[in-house]
Enzyme design. Structure first.
Site, PDB file in Angstrom:
ATOM      1  N   SER A 168     -11.907 -23.888   0.088  1.00  0.00           N
ATOM      2  CA  SER A 168     -10.727 -22.493   0.157  1.00  0.00           C
ATOM      3  C   SER A 168     -10.365 -23.308  -1.609  1.00  0.00           C
ATOM      4  O   SER A 168     -10.371 -24.405  -1.754  1.00  0.00           O
ATOM      5  CB  SER A 168      -9.899 -23.246   0.717  1.00  0.00           C
ATOM      6  OG  SER A 168      -8.298 -22.888   0.525  1.00  0.00           O
ATOM      7  N   TYR A 194      -5.498 -31.526   4.548  1.00  0.00           N
ATOM      8  CA  TYR A 194      -6.698 -30.044   4.332  1.00  0.00           C
ATOM      9  C   TYR A 194      -7.225 -29.758   2.814  1.00  0.00           C
ATOM     10  O   TYR A 194      -8.460 -29.258   3.089  1.00  0.00           O
ATOM     11  CB  TYR A 194      -5.560 -28.818   4.495  1.00  0.00           C
ATOM     12  CG  TYR A 194      -6.068 -27.844   4.667  1.00  0.00           C
ATOM     13  CD1 TYR A 194      -6.920 -27.465   5.339  1.00  0.00           C
ATOM     14  CD2 TYR A 194      -6.082 -26.903   2.949  1.00  0.00           C
ATOM     15  CE1 TYR A 194      -7.438 -26.111   5.493  1.00  0.00           C
ATOM     16  CE2 TYR A 194      -6.070 -25.263   3.159  1.00  0.00           C
ATOM     17  CZ  TYR A 194      -7.479 -24.737   3.909  1.00  0.00           C
ATOM     18  OH  TYR A 194      -8.074 -23.839   4.365  1.00  0.00           O
TER      19      TYR A 194
END
Length: 336
Positions: A168, A194
């Site tokens: 990501s 994350y």
């Protein structure tokens, strides 16, 4: 997976090809004309969001698809009507469950041509697995690391396999912090955790490709784009989504591929391209987005890259081979 011999290898340049596709291309666009008959694919998270679209498109191109799922009943409901897609029980955060799934797959005697590690969690409150590992790192990275290692014999048996790690642009939030992977000494921040897990996904592809290329196993990391309506953002506030421009003032999802705001079909495209494109034959170990290899973010453009989603690119720390090798060694210790 055994340690790869220390032989000189060529690495793929982190440089666009170009591919002929772009930010608005869909998974069906990039697989058009590709025949996957006789191929076997495993897609984690293959029953929701971009994983579901990946399963659909790979199956439509002829592949047999296996979807490991923590909730098999929910997965079967989502995949209803897709003949040629199997559902198996597996929970990425549970090592026993991962091992059991891999053992069942290996017992089938099938080679594994495509492994798409798509499942993941994002920005969750602090949670730890049974071993004390921070949950986002444990799920997004360690679970997939263990799964890939256990499936290694089937990947080698394919005589030409590809592994796709769904990373990501969240890499921007954090490198891998080796001296405190599990937030035991630093304050926990959901997006830092994350970001660390997504950087780990990218580094995993770098080192897996280095170790695997002599065995015909190539690996790629992908940024799918920002896809709000997949359930992944359930821990992100509406205010944060509006501030990011992902939804408008009425809460409607904004679609603008040029700013990485994509539909599910567009979000699945880069992973499917990496898994299937003949243009990538002989290549690997790179981070990709918008259906192409991403350029490195140069020091002089980093400020602009952080400020806008319109500039493609990968931060050097997310594809650093030394960090990738270090992460591999740590991951082997953590997964024993």
């Amino acid at each position: 997976m055994t340690r790869h011999e220390e032989t000189p290898v060529m690495t793929t340049a982190q440089q666009p090809l170009p591919s002929g596709f772009g930010a608005a291309s869909t998974a069906r666009d990039v697989v058009e004309g590709v025949d996957l008959t006789g191929r076997v694919a495993v897609v984690t998270g293959g029953y929701s969001g971009i994983g579901l679209e990946t399963s659909r498109v790979l199956r439509a191109a002829g592949a047999r698809v296996v979807v490991p799922a923590r909730d098999p009943e929910r997965a079967r409901a989502a995949l209803k009507g897709l003949d040629g897609v199997e559902v198996e029980r597996m929970d990425l955060i549970d090592p026993v469950s991962v091992d059991a799934f891999a053992a069942r797959f290996l017992a089938s005697g099938r080679p594994l041509h495509i492994l798409v590690n798509s499942a993941g969690i994002m920005a969750t409150p602090l949670t730890r697995d049974a071993r004390g590992h921070e949950a986002q790192f444990a799920t997004n990275h360690l679970g997939h690391f263990r799964l890939t290692a256990r499936l290694w014999p089937a990947l080698v048996a394919a005589h030409g396999a590809r592994v796709v790690a769904v990373s990501s642009r969240g890499i921007r939030f954090s490198p891998v912090v080796f001296d405190d992977l599990h937030f035991e000494r630093r304050p926990y921040e959901p997006f830092l955790a994350y970001g660390q897990s997504k950087t780990a996904n990218a580094l995993f592809a770098v080192e897996l490709d280095r170790r695997g290329r002599a065995h015909g196993v190539r690996a790629f990391a992908v940024h799918p784009g920002t896809i709000v309506d997949t359930g992944l953002a359930k821990h992100v506030s509406a205010e944060a989504l509006r501030a990011a421009g992902a939804v408008d003032d009425e809460g409607r999802v904004v679609i603008d591929p040029a700013r990485q705001l994509k539909t599910v079909q567009q979000g699945a495209a880069t992973g499917v391209w990496c898994a299937t494109s003949p243009r990538l034959d002989g290549l690997g170990g790179v981070y990709c987005e918008n259906c192409d290899i991403s350029p490195l973010v140069a020091p002089e453009t980093q400020a602009d890259w952080y400020a806008t989603a319109e500039l493609p690119g990968v931060l050097p720390y997310a594809v650093d081979p030394e960090a990738a090798a270090r992460l591999w060694a740590v991951s082997e210790e953590l997964t024993a």
